[in-house]
Design a protein around this motif. Structure first.
Motif, PDB file in Angstrom:
ATOM      1  N   ILE A  37       0.860  -1.191   0.000  1.00 14.79           N
ATOM      2  CA  ILE A  37       0.000   0.000   0.000  1.00 14.79           C
ATOM      3  C   ILE A  37       0.893   1.236   0.000  1.00 14.79           C
ATOM      4  O   ILE A  37       2.051   1.172   0.427  1.00 14.79           O
ATOM      5  CB  ILE A  37      -0.954   0.065   1.219  1.00 14.79           C
ATOM      6  N   VAL A  38       0.345   2.345  -0.489  1.00 16.64           N
ATOM      7  CA  VAL A  38       1.042   3.621  -0.397  1.00 16.64           C
ATOM      8  C   VAL A  38       0.106   4.600   0.295  1.00 16.64           C
ATOM      9  O   VAL A  38      -1.076   4.688  -0.037  1.00 16.64           O
ATOM     10  CB  VAL A  38       1.476   4.158  -1.777  1.00 16.64           C
ATOM     11  N   ARG A  39       0.634   5.288   1.287  1.00 14.06           N
ATOM     12  CA  ARG A  39      -0.146   6.274   2.034  1.00 14.06           C
ATOM     13  C   ARG A  39       0.212   7.672   1.529  1.00 14.06           C
ATOM     14  O   ARG A  39       1.389   8.043   1.497  1.00 14.06           O
ATOM     15  CB  ARG A  39       0.137   6.169   3.523  1.00 14.06           C
ATOM     16  N   VAL A  40      -0.818   8.425   1.126  1.00  8.85           N
ATOM     17  CA  VAL A  40      -0.619   9.762   0.565  1.00  8.85           C
ATOM     18  C   VAL A  40      -1.470  10.751   1.337  1.00  8.85           C
ATOM     19  O   VAL A  40      -2.623  10.460   1.678  1.00  8.85           O
ATOM     20  CB  VAL A  40      -0.991   9.814  -0.933  1.00  8.85           C
ATOM     21  N   GLN A  41      -0.895  11.920   1.629  1.00  8.69           N
ATOM     22  CA  GLN A  41      -1.644  12.959   2.331  1.00  8.69           C
ATOM     23  C   GLN A  41      -1.629  14.236   1.524  1.00  8.69           C
ATOM     24  O   GLN A  41      -0.589  14.678   1.049  1.00  8.69           O
ATOM     25  CB  GLN A  41      -1.038  13.215   3.710  1.00  8.69           C
ATOM     26  N   LYS A  42      -2.791  14.831   1.302  1.00  5.54           N
ATOM     27  CA  LYS A  42      -2.909  16.108   0.610  1.00  5.54           C
ATOM     28  C   LYS A  42      -4.089  16.865   1.180  1.00  5.54           C
ATOM     29  O   LYS A  42      -5.151  16.274   1.428  1.00  5.54           O
ATOM     30  CB  LYS A  42      -3.083  15.906  -0.902  1.00  5.54           C
ATOM     31  N   ASP A  43      -3.897  18.169   1.377  1.00  2.93           N
ATOM     32  CA  ASP A  43      -4.948  19.016   1.967  1.00  2.93           C
ATOM     33  C   ASP A  43      -5.414  18.456   3.304  1.00  2.93           C
ATOM     34  O   ASP A  43      -6.615  18.439   3.594  1.00  2.93           O
ATOM     35  CB  ASP A  43      -6.123  19.162   1.006  1.00  2.93           C
ATOM     36  N   LYS A  44      -4.449  17.931   4.096  1.00  3.58           N
ATOM     37  CA  LYS A  44      -4.704  17.402   5.436  1.00  3.58           C
ATOM     38  C   LYS A  44      -5.588  16.157   5.426  1.00  3.58           C
ATOM     39  O   LYS A  44      -6.138  15.766   6.457  1.00  3.58           O
ATOM     40  CB  LYS A  44      -5.324  18.480   6.336  1.00  3.58           C
ATOM     41  N   GLU A  64       7.720   2.018  -8.066  1.00  3.22           N
ATOM     42  CA  GLU A  64       7.314   2.756  -9.267  1.00  3.22           C
ATOM     43  C   GLU A  64       5.831   3.107  -9.215  1.00  3.22           C
ATOM     44  O   GLU A  64       5.428   4.231  -9.531  1.00  3.22           O
ATOM     45  CB  GLU A  64       7.612   1.919 -10.506  1.00  3.22           C
ATOM     46  N   ARG A  65       5.004   2.141  -8.802  1.00  7.59           N
ATOM     47  CA  ARG A  65       3.558   2.403  -8.696  1.00  7.59           C
ATOM     48  C   ARG A  65       3.277   3.452  -7.619  1.00  7.59           C
ATOM     49  O   ARG A  65       2.383   4.289  -7.784  1.00  7.59           O
ATOM     50  CB  ARG A  65       2.825   1.099  -8.378  1.00  7.59           C
ATOM     51  N   ALA A  66       4.046   3.412  -6.528  1.00 11.75           N
ATOM     52  CA  ALA A  66       3.853   4.404  -5.464  1.00 11.75           C
ATOM     53  C   ALA A  66       4.190   5.800  -5.969  1.00 11.75           C
ATOM     54  O   ALA A  66       3.480   6.767  -5.667  1.00 11.75           O
ATOM     55  CB  ALA A  66       4.727   4.055  -4.255  1.00 11.75           C
TER      56      ALA A  66
END
Length: 391
Positions: A37-44, A64-66
């Motif tokens: 899994i990849v964890r992404v944070q944007k705009d809190k 690469e997918r991340a």
């Protein structure tokens, strides 16, 4: 460089979460099943995106997918809702996100990495971001460029280059039959007035007096400016300088390749004045950082604006980078040192390929003499190697 290795991934059997860095995790379930899994944070807001089973997706592909998912989020794309079949043709927005993910690892400048997508987001995506990259045509590109071609010429030229990069990528991937007719687009745009913008520089005749004023009070910005002047280096190279790069006994500063504009290591000979200066700088050492010029934030270097502010406070009409021009003008107009030596001192790439093929040395000892003469001039002293020329 990630924290995990292919061997570590295979050996991970205990249930839990194993971090590779940059939000990428290997999940091991109670049954031993492993997935990415990849964890992404944007705009809190924080979201997790599945990248597939670790049994089918190796570590390199997971990374690469991340990267692709992170770039999609930066471009305003929902990776889940916008996923298409592998054979599907992406939109221009999606293609740009893929190009950004593939290329940004090779960009040294973090500011450039952020601006690359930001300019497309501001000017291109509203016009044809959601159009298939295979059908973006010359009229659409011309209209986007024309809107800022004269009012923001530099931004427009960069935007043109980035559009072309995305379109050429689509051609190479088989999403388009051919590139854009850029020659036609260029002819359909108004002519930009060529303006060469030079960095505002202090005249070399004013430099000795300026140095005296600079030393009247001490701040980290003023100290960094003094180092910029004595070494004729770029302000960014000085601001990121670390103590490990300095050999004061040998009078040398070795700037690593990753901080140099030309991408190659540069050795700066330090005159006695510079060696004495850095000896004094030892009093400013901080235990939490190896930076010679630490900023206010722990572990962070000075910002370029700190040097600029120091000049503004002194009411000097110049910019930090302009002192390299001051140095170059002094060499050309007040000395008999050859131009090639001055260019080597400034770490400029030799434009003449024939000369560059034969001139492979660093001319270190000759540059040492030059920098000693420069430091003496900055101090207001005459030097036997300096020959003032009649105008």
């Amino acid at each position: 460089m990630g924290k995990l290795t292919a061997t570590a991934v295979k050996a991970a059997t205990n249930p839990g979460r194993y971090s590779d860095g940059d939000g990428l995790f290997l999940l091991v379930g109670p049954t031993g099943a492993r997935s990415w899994i990849v964890r992404v944070q944007k705009d809190k807001k924080r979201r997790d995106f599945g990248l597939g089973s670790a049994a089918k997706v190796p570590l390199a592909l997971a990374r690469e997918r991340a990267r692709t998912v992170r770039s999609q989020i930066e471009a305003g794309i929902d990776p889940i809702s916008e996923r298409r079949k592998a054979a599907g043709i992406p939109t221009f927005r999606e293609a740009a996100a893929s190009v950004h993910a593939e290329h940004k690892g090779g960009w040294k400048n973090d500011k450039h990495r952020k601006q690359w997508l930001a300019t497309l987001e501001a000017y291109v995506f509203p016009a044809f971001g959601d159009v298939s990259v295979g059908t973006v045509d010359a009229p659409a590109v011309r209209d986007v460029l024309a809107a800022i071609w004269l009012t923001k010429p530099e931004t427009a030229r960069r935007l043109r280059q980035r559009i072309v990069t995305v379109i050429d990528w689509a051609v190479a991937k088989g999403y388009r039959d051919g590139p854009l007719a850029m020659a036609v687009i260029d002819k359909a745009l108004p002519k930009q007035r060529a303006k060469v913008k030079h960095h505002t520089a202090l005249p070399y005749a004013d430099l000795p007096a300026f140095m005296m004023t600079l030393r009247e009070s001490e701040s980290m910005g003023r100290l960094a400016l003094e180092a910029v002047i004595l070494t004729a280096a770029r302000s960014g190279e000085v601001r990121m300088m670390e103590w490990a790069e300095l050999d004061l006994d040998a009078g040398l500063w070795t700037v690593p390749a990753e901080r140099m504009k030309a991408g190659r290591e540069h050795v700066v000979p330090l005159p006695s004045q510079a060696v004495a200066f850095f000896e004094r700088m030892k009093a400013h050492k901080r235990g939490d950082s190896d930076l010679v010029f630490p900023g206010n934030k722990r572990g962070k270097p000075l910002s370029d604006m700190t040097l600029t502010k120091a000049l503004r406070d002194m009411e000097v009409d110049a910019v930090p980078h302009g002192f390299r021009s001051t140095f170059r003008d002094w060499v050309a107009e007040q000395t008999h040192w050859p131009a090639e030596l001055a260019e080597a001192a400034l770490a400029h790439v030799i434009s003449d390929k024939t000369v560059a093929a034969y001139q492979r040395g660093s001319m270190l000892e000759k540059r040492r003499e030059l920098m000693a003469a420069w430091a003496n001039y900055c101090e207001g002293a005459n030097n036997g190697n300096v020959v003032r020329l009649a105008r």
